[in-house]
Design a protein around this motif. Structure first.
Motif, PDB file in Angstrom:
ATOM      1  N   LYS A 148      -8.580  -3.800  -4.132  1.00 16.73           N
ATOM      2  CA  LYS A 148      -9.060  -4.704  -3.088  1.00 16.73           C
ATOM      3  C   LYS A 148      -7.923  -5.637  -2.704  1.00 16.73           C
ATOM      4  O   LYS A 148      -7.264  -6.219  -3.568  1.00 16.73           O
ATOM      5  CB  LYS A 148     -10.256  -5.507  -3.598  1.00 16.73           C
ATOM      6  CG  LYS A 148     -10.810  -6.497  -2.585  1.00 16.73           C
ATOM      7  CD  LYS A 148     -12.145  -7.082  -3.032  1.00 16.73           C
ATOM      8  CE  LYS A 148     -12.004  -7.936  -4.268  1.00 16.73           C
ATOM      9  NZ  LYS A 148     -13.248  -8.645  -4.621  1.00 16.73           N
ATOM     10  N   PRO A 150      -4.432   5.565  -6.216  1.00 18.19           N
ATOM     11  CA  PRO A 150      -5.478   5.632  -5.180  1.00 18.19           C
ATOM     12  C   PRO A 150      -5.860   4.253  -4.678  1.00 18.19           C
ATOM     13  O   PRO A 150      -6.199   3.359  -5.447  1.00 18.19           O
ATOM     14  CB  PRO A 150      -6.653   6.294  -5.919  1.00 18.19           C
ATOM     15  CG  PRO A 150      -6.418   6.001  -7.362  1.00 18.19           C
ATOM     16  CD  PRO A 150      -4.929   5.935  -7.553  1.00 18.19           C
ATOM     17  N   LEU A 151      -5.825   4.072  -3.372  1.00 16.22           N
ATOM     18  CA  LEU A 151      -6.085   2.754  -2.786  1.00 16.22           C
ATOM     19  C   LEU A 151      -7.564   2.386  -2.814  1.00 16.22           C
ATOM     20  O   LEU A 151      -7.910   1.203  -2.693  1.00 16.22           O
ATOM     21  CB  LEU A 151      -5.573   2.724  -1.341  1.00 16.22           C
ATOM     22  CG  LEU A 151      -4.068   2.923  -1.156  1.00 16.22           C
ATOM     23  CD1 LEU A 151      -3.701   2.791   0.318  1.00 16.22           C
ATOM     24  CD2 LEU A 151      -3.273   1.931  -1.987  1.00 16.22           C
ATOM     25  N   ASP A 152      -8.453   3.365  -2.957  1.00 20.80           N
ATOM     26  CA  ASP A 152      -9.871   3.045  -2.971  1.00 20.80           C
ATOM     27  C   ASP A 152     -10.286   2.275  -4.221  1.00 20.80           C
ATOM     28  O   ASP A 152     -11.373   1.724  -4.290  1.00 20.80           O
ATOM     29  CB  ASP A 152     -10.709   4.317  -2.834  1.00 20.80           C
ATOM     30  CG  ASP A 152     -10.449   5.309  -3.962  1.00 20.80           C
ATOM     31  OD1 ASP A 152      -9.342   5.272  -4.541  1.00 20.80           O
ATOM     32  OD2 ASP A 152     -11.352   6.109  -4.263  1.00 20.80           O
ATOM     33  N   LYS A 153      -9.412   2.223  -5.182  1.00 21.52           N
ATOM     34  CA  LYS A 153      -9.701   1.497  -6.419  1.00 21.52           C
ATOM     35  C   LYS A 153      -9.250   0.038  -6.342  1.00 21.52           C
ATOM     36  O   LYS A 153      -9.432  -0.721  -7.287  1.00 21.52           O
ATOM     37  CB  LYS A 153      -8.979   2.161  -7.597  1.00 21.52           C
ATOM     38  CG  LYS A 153      -9.268   3.638  -7.782  1.00 21.52           C
ATOM     39  CD  LYS A 153     -10.647   3.872  -8.352  1.00 21.52           C
ATOM     40  CE  LYS A 153     -10.869   5.351  -8.679  1.00 21.52           C
ATOM     41  NZ  LYS A 153     -12.200   5.595  -9.246  1.00 21.52           N
ATOM     42  N   GLU A 179       0.921   4.183  -2.806  1.00 17.04           N
ATOM     43  CA  GLU A 179       0.688   5.592  -2.473  1.00 17.04           C
ATOM     44  C   GLU A 179       1.863   6.463  -2.890  1.00 17.04           C
ATOM     45  O   GLU A 179       1.684   7.625  -3.262  1.00 17.04           O
ATOM     46  CB  GLU A 179       0.440   5.730  -0.967  1.00 17.04           C
ATOM     47  CG  GLU A 179      -0.898   5.169  -0.523  1.00 17.04           C
ATOM     48  CD  GLU A 179      -1.093   5.250   0.980  1.00 17.04           C
ATOM     49  OE1 GLU A 179      -2.223   5.548   1.402  1.00 17.04           O
ATOM     50  OE2 GLU A 179      -0.108   5.014   1.718  1.00 17.04           O
ATOM     51  N   LYS A 228       0.830  -1.207   0.000  1.00 16.51           N
ATOM     52  CA  LYS A 228       0.000   0.000   0.000  1.00 16.51           C
ATOM     53  C   LYS A 228       0.865   1.259   0.000  1.00 16.51           C
ATOM     54  O   LYS A 228       0.571   2.230  -0.714  1.00 16.51           O
ATOM     55  CB  LYS A 228      -0.919   0.003   1.226  1.00 16.51           C
ATOM     56  CG  LYS A 228      -2.118  -0.926   1.108  1.00 16.51           C
ATOM     57  CD  LYS A 228      -2.997  -0.828   2.354  1.00 16.51           C
ATOM     58  CE  LYS A 228      -4.254  -1.667   2.197  1.00 16.51           C
ATOM     59  NZ  LYS A 228      -5.117  -1.602   3.411  1.00 16.51           N
TER      60      LYS A 228
END
Length: 562
Positions: free
Chosen positions: A135, A130-133, A125, A121
């Motif tokens: 899983k 973007p980590l929200d994209k 970053e 992660k």
């Protein structure tokens, strides 16, 4: 595979602000496939994109050793998949790691899986992904379920031992008598495609046999074939595959800026050669895509060509091939950019006591492990049976090259005239031993005693001591020479007495304890020691270096070193 098409204008971090739905199927395919080595099922990929489907892709990593900077090669492709609107899953394959010849003990897997997630992660970053994209999924979250276990048994009923062993040959650690766990490994990786409900799996070219295995056997269980996307294998710092099990071949994302520079200085980086050059490969697959049109800068002194910048990787490669950029130049430029990338990761780790504790749990000190204590005992026992002199062990079989030489930085502590020879000096030189060495040199006609005193020099330390007009000389100062001129080699600023002077590709073995004069080893090596047009001391065209940089001379180019 696909290259960077000029028709695709979206580059760098800015493209994450663009709605992937506005991209054409061709543009999406460009991002998905660019810089890949191979795609299996390209026709299926094109068909899905034309249907308007957002491709589901997974990338798996076994949580065995520590993540290293080669992970950035995979991370860059994750960024490309996201640009293309893919649904991306990162599989933290803890169970796979356990099955791979027990590389990761079961009691450490949970800690290592958390550590991997933190580092990956942080790497994402650091390049603006973007980590929200994304899983993140742990293998044991579903691989221990009843359904998955039954499918594993179903897989074993159709897979042959030959195919299972062949599929894992490039990935699973090979032993004389194959373990059943290693034979299960490819089948589990194939089933992951079905249980993660993806359209494609992404991995390195070394995964190809597992990918073809999955294409063959998933249909036997009634499941569809997936698309397989393969990155080229990027060489490590030693020229081979970058591996977490080989400390000299990898850089940890948490390494300090100084350690990063030192590891890069020692990296194998043959002048003018691209193949097998891990430093160039990292620039190509990671740095230039991240810079995305911004300048890659190499700062160097004017006498070595001055500052130079590149915005396109191919220009850097061509300059390297033409010897316009030297290995030391490249390493310094890559070190600067890499340290910029890693600094946010270091800061994030330094600010998190939780992550520091987790690292200690995931990778406990060797002294705290009974197994490791037993291992150390075995090393001590067997090392006590070895001959005391390393020079005698296999010396006759070793190649005659620079690795045989013990060359170090020295500092001249005192200088005086030889009592029986006007052309000779007696120097006391600190080379990192307990006591300084006596060196008899023929430098009296080229340098004054004042010019030699308190000067850093380069010293060959493993010649057999020789009597020079009644005084034993214990080492030799290395210098470049022409018909009428001699110039001592100059270590780079910051070098310390005793520091090793190495040559890329020739620093993997310990030097001889003492060179056998009857074998004339130095005499065979010496013709390949020369200065180049950039005033760097070289062996077979590769610069002599310390951790601080290259060894130079003042003005003699194309001169012999002795």
């Amino acid at each position: 595979m696909a290259d960077d098409s000029s028709s695709v204008k979206l580059k760098g971090k800015e493209s994450f602000g663009v709605d992937p739905d506005t991209l054409s199927p061709e543009q999406k395919k460009h991002f998905i496939t660019r810089n890949l080595e191979e795609v299996l099922g390209e026709d299926r990929l094109e068909a899905l994109l034309k249907e308007g489907k957002n491709i589901g892709v997974y990338w798996g990593t076994a949580t065995t050793g520590k993540p290293h900077i080669a992970y950035y090669v995979g991370v860059m492709k994750l960024a490309d998949f996201l640009r293309a609107g893919c649904a991306v899953t990162v599989l933290l394959a803890d169970l796979h790691g356990y099955l791979d010849n027990l590389k990761a003990p079961w009691e450490l897997l949970a800690h290592r899986t958390k550590y991997y997630e933190f580092i990956i992660k942080a790497m994402l970053e650091s390049i603006g992904v973007p980590l929200d994209k994304l899983k993140f999924v742990r293998g044991t979250d579903y691989q221990l379920s009843r359904e998955y276990t039954l499918d594993v048994y179903r897989m074993t009923s159709v897979v042959t031992e030959h195919d299972a062993k062949k599929a894992g040959a490039e990935v699973v650690k090979q032993v004389k008598n194959a373990l059943l766990s290693g034979l299960l490994y490819p089948g589990l990786q194939a089933l992951d495609e079905e249980y993660l409900k993806v359209d494609a799996q992404f991995g390195g070219e070394d995964q190809r046999k597992i990918f073809t295995f999955a294409e063959k056997y998933l249909p036997h269980l009634g499941y569809k074939k997936r698309i397989h996307l393969m990155n080229p294998m990027v060489p490590g710092l030693t020229g081979a595959k970058m591996s977490s099990s080989e400390p000299d071949s990898k850089i940890d994302p948490l390494d300090s800026a100084q350690v990063v520079r030192k590891k890069l200085q020692k990296a194998f980086c043959e002048p003018a050669k691209v193949e097998g050059n891990g430093v160039l490969a990292f620039a190509k697959h990671v740095l230039f895509p991240i810079l995305s049109g911004e300048e890659f800068v190499i700062d160097r002194e004017e006498k070595f060509g001055g500052r130079v910048t590149f915005t396109v990787y191919q220009d850097l490669e061509e300059a390297y091939k033409k010897d316009e950029v030297y290995p030391l130049d490249l390493k310094n430029g890559v070190a600067n950019e890499l340290n910029k990338m890693l600094e946010p990761i270091r800061q994030q780790f330094a600010a998190s006591k939780e992550m520091q504790d987790l690292r200690d749990l995931a990778y406990p000190a060797e002294s705290e492990s009974i197994r490791d204590l037993h291992f150390l005992y075995c090393i001590f026992f067997f090392s006590s049976l070895e001959p005391k002199s390393k020079a005698k062990v296999g010396a006759s079989d070793r190649a005659v090259d620079y690795s045989r030489l013990d060359v170090r930085v020295g500092r001249v502590l005192s200088v005086e005239k030889h009592p029986d020879a006007d052309t000779l000096y007696l120097e006391k030189v600190d080379v990192g031993d307990k006591e300084p060495r006596t060196v008899v040199s023929g430098l009296a006609k080229y340098l004054t005693m004042e010019e030699l005193h308190e000067r850093n020099v380069v010293v060959l330390c493993n010649l057999k001591p020789a009597n020079m007009r009644g005084i034993k000389s214990e080492a030799m100062l290395l210098a470049a020479s022409s018909d009428d001129k001699v110039e001592l080699l100059v270590p780079p600023p910051g070098s310390k007495p005793g520091q090793r002077v190495f040559v890329d590709g020739y620093n993997t073995e310990e030097p001889d304890e003492m060179l056998n004069p009857k074998k004339k080893i130095f005499e065979q090596i010496q013709p390949d020691l020369k200065t180049n047009s950039k005033l760097l001391a070289t062996y077979r065209g590769i610069p002599l270096s310390t951790d601080e940089g290259g060894v130079t001379v003042k003005s003699l180019s194309g001169a012999s070193i002795r």
